[in-house]
Design an enzyme around this catalytic site. Sequence first.
Site, short mmCIF file in Angstrom:
data_model
loop_
_atom_site.label_atom_id
_atom_site.label_comp_id
_atom_site.label_asym_id
_atom_site.label_seq_id
_atom_site.Cartn_x
_atom_site.Cartn_y
_atom_site.Cartn_z
N ASP A 116 0.77 -1.12 0.00
CA ASP A 116 0.06 -0.03 -0.15
C ASP A 116 0.82 1.19 0.11
O ASP A 116 0.32 2.41 -0.14
CB ASP A 116 -0.87 0.00 1.19
CG ASP A 116 -1.98 -1.02 1.04
OD1 ASP A 116 -2.31 -1.58 0.08
OD2 ASP A 116 -2.50 -1.42 2.32
N ARG A 160 -6.78 0.26 1.71
CA ARG A 160 -7.84 0.25 2.72
C ARG A 160 -7.89 1.73 2.95
O ARG A 160 -8.78 2.43 3.14
CB ARG A 160 -7.74 -0.61 3.68
CG ARG A 160 -8.32 -1.98 3.35
CD ARG A 160 -8.40 -3.00 4.52
NE ARG A 160 -7.28 -3.01 4.97
CZ ARG A 160 -6.62 -3.79 6.20
NH1 ARG A 160 -7.59 -4.06 6.90
NH2 ARG A 160 -5.44 -3.99 6.17
N ARG A 242 -18.50 -3.09 -16.80
CA ARG A 242 -18.01 -4.11 -16.07
C ARG A 242 -17.04 -3.98 -14.90
O ARG A 242 -16.49 -2.88 -14.87
CB ARG A 242 -17.28 -5.16 -17.19
CG ARG A 242 -17.95 -5.49 -18.42
CD ARG A 242 -18.87 -6.81 -17.79
NE ARG A 242 -19.65 -7.48 -19.02
CZ ARG A 242 -20.55 -6.91 -19.45
NH1 ARG A 242 -21.31 -5.87 -19.14
NH2 ARG A 242 -21.23 -7.69 -20.71
N GLN A 250 -2.48 -8.83 -6.71
CA GLN A 250 -1.28 -7.43 -6.43
C GLN A 250 -0.43 -8.00 -5.51
O GLN A 250 0.49 -7.25 -5.60
CB GLN A 250 -2.26 -6.39 -5.91
CG GLN A 250 -3.55 -6.18 -6.98
CD GLN A 250 -4.53 -5.15 -6.25
OE1 GLN A 250 -4.09 -4.06 -6.01
NE2 GLN A 250 -5.62 -5.81 -5.92
N ARG A 427 18.89 9.47 -34.59
CA ARG A 427 20.24 9.93 -33.71
C ARG A 427 20.70 11.48 -34.36
O ARG A 427 21.94 11.71 -33.80
CB ARG A 427 21.21 8.82 -33.83
CG ARG A 427 20.84 7.87 -32.88
CD ARG A 427 21.93 6.66 -32.97
NE ARG A 427 21.54 5.40 -32.06
CZ ARG A 427 22.03 5.54 -30.60
NH1 ARG A 427 22.41 6.46 -30.11
NH2 ARG A 427 21.61 4.51 -30.06
N SER A 481 19.95 4.33 -20.60
CA SER A 481 21.51 4.49 -20.04
C SER A 481 21.43 5.24 -18.93
O SER A 481 22.23 5.20 -18.07
CB SER A 481 22.44 4.94 -21.12
OG SER A 481 22.71 4.20 -22.23
#
Length: 721
Positions: A116, A160, A242, A250, A427, A481
Amino acid sequence: SSGINAEYGGLCSGMIRNMGWKDVLGILSRGGTMIGSRCPEFRNREGRKRAAKNLVQRNINSLIIIGGDGSLTGASIFKTEWPELVKELLEEGKVSAESVAACSHLNVVGLVGSIDNDLCGTDMTIGTDSALHRIVDAIDCLASTAASHMRTFIIEVMGRHCGYLALISAIAAPCDWVFIPEAPPAETWEKDIVEKMLCTTALAGKRFRLIIIAEGAADLEGKPIKADYVKNLLSNHGLDVRVTVLGHVQRGGQPTAFDRTLGSRLGCEAARVVLDGIKEGREIAPCIVSLKNNEIVQLPLLEAVSHTLSVKDCFKKKEFLKAQQLRGPGFAKKVEISKMLSVLKVKQLPEGAEKQLNIGIACIGAPAPGMNSGIRALVKIAAYHGNRVTVYCEGVDGMLTDNHQDISPLDCELWSMLGGCLVGSSRTTIDSTNVDRVLKSFTALQLDCLVMFGGFEAVTSLLTLAKHVALPVYLVPATISNNVPGSDFSIGCDTALNTIVRAVDCIKQSAASTRKRVFVIDVMGGNSGYLAVLSGLASGADAVYIPEQPVNIDELQCDAYRVMDKIEQGIFRGIIIRNEKSSPHYKNDFVTALYAEEGKDKFVTRSAVLGHIQQGYSPSPFDRALAAQFACKVYRDIVKRVPKKSFTTDDCVVLGVRGSVTGFTPILNLEMDLKLRVPLDASLWWLNLKPLIQILSLPASRRSAKKSATPKCSHCSDEED
């Protein structure tokens, strides 16, 4: 050292066992805990008394506790009661006087392990980053099915009493609304969310809606806001909704590179604190070892727990801004960022307002995961305030060929999930041969400023523009990098680090399965050893070679002997991490051949070059959140700097984060080696982690070298013992 199974339950029941190197072999990549957790019995005094007996009988007078505020509060109570408990045990004849003399006091050091991230005074707790990876990976998957069916998905995540997981997930994902305990919605939230979701549906191109709810979310009156209630609210207005409750997924899965390095750093510091106390024969004040401003610090245990519990009091008193402040100085800013990132169209400025700003963006150099997240965040934040963004395609090449496009918030809605650089990066740099054409492009597009995402190619381009100042130019560090001067972190380096660690985990399985196999692994980074050092620490490497600390032949031989010692002791694999430019002479093939020659019949050596997979993959939650925070910081400075109209070299700046400070430094004030493409300001914080790699891999075995047939190299001295 001793390991206590089942946390406090093991203390109460005596499930305590000695642990050595082999006992923890291979657990670095395992989720959860190998010794268990949680115990109701420890909540009462009799349980704590049995725990004290079991410790005293084994002459244990120091505890390192890994847990949340409940575990740490229990440890504090245990320490306070310790003298009285030990005295009672002695009077009852359950422990000897000799044992009591050795355990006259109890040292307690805490490490915060909580997904948490709810402990005040620490930037990050062990497990939080891994949980964020689980959440964001799930949201990325759900976004695909939501878009396919044009649905609204409500995702409930843990938290929570703390909304950190929900908040960072909302920043990292294409989220339309987030509910967290620290920032309850307005009284009219039910009407507001229905209007927003219906408006989102009406916008062409937006095929789904996403709402994230922390399990402890509530309204201004403290009434819980549950996923099913929000679902019914939206369904009654014709939306297809849904609900997905992620639940305990988790808490599972392999730990991320960040959590592995954080746990290793905190564990080493906790051990040092305890051992120093034992060595000096003094009692240690109960403390928590934590991460603060990217440094390992000690906090008074009771103070940290007290501040954490006070957040709950703020909820009861409806002091929500104070609760956000207690969470840390950046929490309130993240709440604001999450709101700005939910915008889907450019705000219409009222009549008489200042003219709309036109912000230019270009990606210069190699692609880095998170560049798309940074562009998306800047586009959305600019749109939230009524301004627009023009993006150069293919970086400097786009400036030279007039290849650019306007990007709306809706265009880049899903970009945070995608790796690489969708607008193209090259580049090609801005130099004396093309700077005039570049400046003409700025004028033609009427740009008010330019924001460059990139590494050292962007640095050299910014140096050129600083000599031809036409408008404010910002460099946002974005390179795997992590070598941009002026910043501890760059967008993309965390994703690359996790990619390397995942690859090394697979290689370790191969090495362990075939027995007595040593892998020499080549990683990217240019002349910066960041990826090598952090991946070495996170994967349990035996040795790491980097450009900042050139290696010689004696050191190579010494490391080969250490690996031989390790294999002789029954640990049948070895991992060597080598930065691609660690030495112009000792390249990957050479190092592999040297280990093969020294190992001979002791082990087999193989080489692995990870290559460009390190530049790919979906950005990590850390890189997505960092990109959003950088974008917000840049925008806030743009609206202050652009109205000046007259600009100097001090307006060509590099954005960087150093400890707790995120700010801007004029490019000409930074020291760097343009040839080696590395900063020269001696602020490479990660170099201090390199010694931990050898400490944690296995003792150098110079002791065992004296007893075994393994030769001792001239580089090593008896002082190492």
